[in-house]
Scaffold this motif. Structure first.
Motif, PDB file in Angstrom:
ATOM      1  N   LEU A   1       0.941  -1.428   0.004  1.00  0.00           N
ATOM      2  CA  LEU A   1      -0.308  -0.132   0.066  1.00  0.00           C
ATOM      3  C   LEU A   1       1.178   1.479   0.029  1.00  0.00           C
ATOM      4  CD1 LEU A   1      -3.116  -0.912   2.758  1.00  0.00           C
ATOM      5  CD2 LEU A   1      -2.580  -1.710   0.282  1.00  0.00           C
ATOM      6  N   ASN A   2       0.023   2.334  -0.595  1.00  0.00           N
ATOM      7  CA  ASN A   2       1.004   3.801  -0.144  1.00  0.00           C
ATOM      8  C   ASN A   2       1.930   3.395  -1.630  1.00  0.00           C
ATOM      9  OD1 ASN A   2       1.199   6.342   0.261  1.00  0.00           O
ATOM     10  ND2 ASN A   2       1.981   6.501   1.804  1.00  0.00           N
ATOM     11  N   LEU A   3       2.659   2.765  -2.545  1.00  0.00           N
ATOM     12  CA  LEU A   3       3.371   2.473  -3.460  1.00  0.00           C
ATOM     13  C   LEU A   3       3.611   4.255  -4.371  1.00  0.00           C
ATOM     14  CD1 LEU A   3       2.451  -0.423  -5.016  1.00  0.00           C
ATOM     15  CD2 LEU A   3       3.516  -0.175  -2.984  1.00  0.00           C
ATOM     16  N   ILE A   4       4.813   4.306  -4.011  1.00  0.00           N
ATOM     17  CA  ILE A   4       5.876   5.770  -4.937  1.00  0.00           C
ATOM     18  C   ILE A   4       6.495   4.685  -5.437  1.00  0.00           C
ATOM     19  CG2 ILE A   4       4.986   7.282  -3.571  1.00  0.00           C
ATOM     20  CD1 ILE A   4       7.870   6.701  -2.329  1.00  0.00           C
ATOM     21  N   ASP A   5       6.822   5.704  -6.763  1.00  0.00           N
ATOM     22  CA  ASP A   5       7.967   5.440  -7.823  1.00  0.00           C
ATOM     23  C   ASP A   5       9.754   6.307  -7.174  1.00  0.00           C
ATOM     24  OD1 ASP A   5       6.577   3.671  -9.366  1.00  0.00           O
ATOM     25  OD2 ASP A   5       5.895   4.970 -11.092  1.00  0.00           O
ATOM     26  N   VAL A   6      10.296   5.534  -7.111  1.00  0.00           N
ATOM     27  CA  VAL A   6      11.562   6.032  -6.698  1.00  0.00           C
ATOM     28  C   VAL A   6      12.676   6.305  -7.718  1.00  0.00           C
ATOM     29  CG1 VAL A   6      13.720   6.497  -4.881  1.00  0.00           C
ATOM     30  CG2 VAL A   6      11.087   5.893  -4.221  1.00  0.00           C
ATOM     31  N   ALA A   7      13.155   7.346  -7.807  1.00  0.00           N
ATOM     32  CA  ALA A   7      14.138   7.597  -8.545  1.00  0.00           C
ATOM     33  C   ALA A   7      15.956   7.685  -7.898  1.00  0.00           C
ATOM     34  CB  ALA A   7      14.667   8.178  -9.546  1.00  0.00           C
ATOM     35  N   VAL A   8      16.219   5.991  -8.795  1.00  0.00           N
ATOM     36  CA  VAL A   8      17.961   6.022  -7.455  1.00  0.00           C
ATOM     37  C   VAL A   8      18.614   6.748  -8.546  1.00  0.00           C
ATOM     38  CG1 VAL A   8      19.231   4.187  -6.593  1.00  0.00           C
ATOM     39  CG2 VAL A   8      16.518   4.468  -7.146  1.00  0.00           C
ATOM     40  N   PRO A   9      19.061   7.620  -7.674  1.00  0.00           N
ATOM     41  CA  PRO A   9      21.087   8.468  -8.634  1.00  0.00           C
ATOM     42  C   PRO A   9      21.827   7.067  -8.922  1.00  0.00           C
ATOM     43  CG  PRO A   9      20.303   8.887  -6.267  1.00  0.00           C
ATOM     44  CD  PRO A   9      18.946   7.951  -6.742  1.00  0.00           C
TER      45      PRO A   9
END
Length: 365
Positions: free
Chosen positions: A145-153
């Motif tokens: 739940l409460n999923l988000i897309d994260v940009a990993v450097p």
């Protein structure tokens, strides 16, 4: 010996002052770092919000001619957030206590592996299992739940990392105040068991186990007096490594105690107690006897100095003998009359100042 004791006390006080100073410095450094991090995240969030507003206005003005924004350099990172915004900020202990109030206060009633329901967000009303609880930020992570897309450097992705994706979908932690415990309860009338959202829980009797250094308590539904059991956690599996000491080797008795010799050699005891430490309070009998002998020698010197006969002491002693030989003085009749005249004279001056008659009134019989 008093000097040794005083030295240990002063050393302990000085160490306490240094510890307090280091603790205060560390607290200030933590607060400064936390403020800088909060300021950076807030500035980044504001910039992203302003850019989103500009994009929305541009899309509305251009209509069908609005450009596509998920192409080019933003093809992979469009709609993602930075990894630093993945979690909330560290809370002060006062703010943390306030955030813990809905979930039991200091002793939390929501722990890992509990089933909870979300009260806000796009996944509002969905039920999931808690996978982690962050007490420093008053947040918990709910599975799926409460999923988000994260940009990993790229600098955060090492060559040994099996996951080389620059964009990852993960669960964003939610505040503890935004979840409520879900537990299956049976209806006493119908006997049907279904999930119930428990809005409030209170703590039962608290037991502190000083041997295991753990605190145990139960969570109860107020009004119904129903005890909600804690989620079952599988026992940890400990695997023996090549350098681990086996339990059978530890339990094997290799020492036989005896009264003929001390259990530990003196060199080991000196090493454990730090024989030359200024904080030491337990000393060897020989050391104590030597220090007491030094104290006795100092007292003997003081006593000898007091008994020594000097010219000044001889003069004082002679004067005392002369005063003692004269005895206490006696007042003669002439002295008494003179004292009476002086008292009467002073009485007359005092009466004149206050405005009373200078003649003394006769005393009543």
């Amino acid at each position: 010996m008093q000097k040794v004791i005083r030295r240990s006390v002063l050393a302990e006080k000085q160490a306490a002052r240094r510890h307090a100073k280091r603790k205060e410095t560390a607290t200030r450094e933590w607060a400064k770092s936390n403020r800088e991090q909060d300021r950076h995240l807030r500035r980044e969030a504001i910039d992203q919000l302003k850019q989103a507003r500009l994009n929305r206005r541009e899309d509305w003005e251009l209509g069908s001619l609005a450009p596509k924004r998920d192409v080019g350099k933003s093809k992979d990172t469009y709609g993602t957030i930075h990894t630093q915004r993945m979690r909330g900020t560290l809370l002060h202990h006062k703010d943390r206590a306030e955030a813990f109030q809905p979930v039991g206060g200091r002793y939390l009633n929501i722990v890992k592996n509990d089933r909870v329901v979300l009260l806000e967000g796009r996944d509002k009303g969905k039920i999931g299992k808690i996978t982690a609880v962050d007490k420093a930020r008053a947040e918990c992570t709910v599975e799926g739940l409460n999923l988000i897309d994260v940009a990993v450097p790229s600098y955060m992705i090492s060559a040994e990392d099996p996951d080389q994706r620059p964009i990852r979908t993960i669960e964003k932690p939610v505040p503890l105040a935004s979840v409520r415990l879900v537990y299956p309860l049976s209806d006493p009338e119908t006997g049907v068991t279904r999930d119930v959202i428990i809005k409030k829980l209170k703590n039962g009797p608290i037991f502190h186990d000083r041997h295991l250094n753990k605190t145990k308590w139960s969570r109860i539904v107020p009004g119904l007096n129903i005890v909600i059991p804690w989620p079952k956690t599988p026992p940890k599996e400990h695997k023996d490594g090549p350098n681990d000491t086996l339990r059978i080797d530890v339990e094997q008795q290799t020492y036989v105690p005896s009264l003929l010799r001390p259990p530990m050699p003196g060199s080991v005891i000196d090493e454990l107690r730090n024989k030359f430490s200024k904080f030491r309070t337990r000393h060897d009998p020989e050391y104590i006897e030597a220090k007491l002998a030094e104290d006795r020698a100092v007292e003997e010197k003081k006593k000898q100095a007091a008994e020594m006969r000097t010219p000044l002491k001889e003069i004082n002693r002679r004067e005392r003998k002369l005063r003692k030989a004269k005895g206490k003085g006696k007042l003669s009749t002439e002295m008494l009359e003179r004292i009476g005249h002086i008292i009467a004279k002073k009485r007359g001056l005092t009466m004149g100042v206050v405005g009373a008659p200078k003649e003394a009134l006769p005393l009543a019989a």
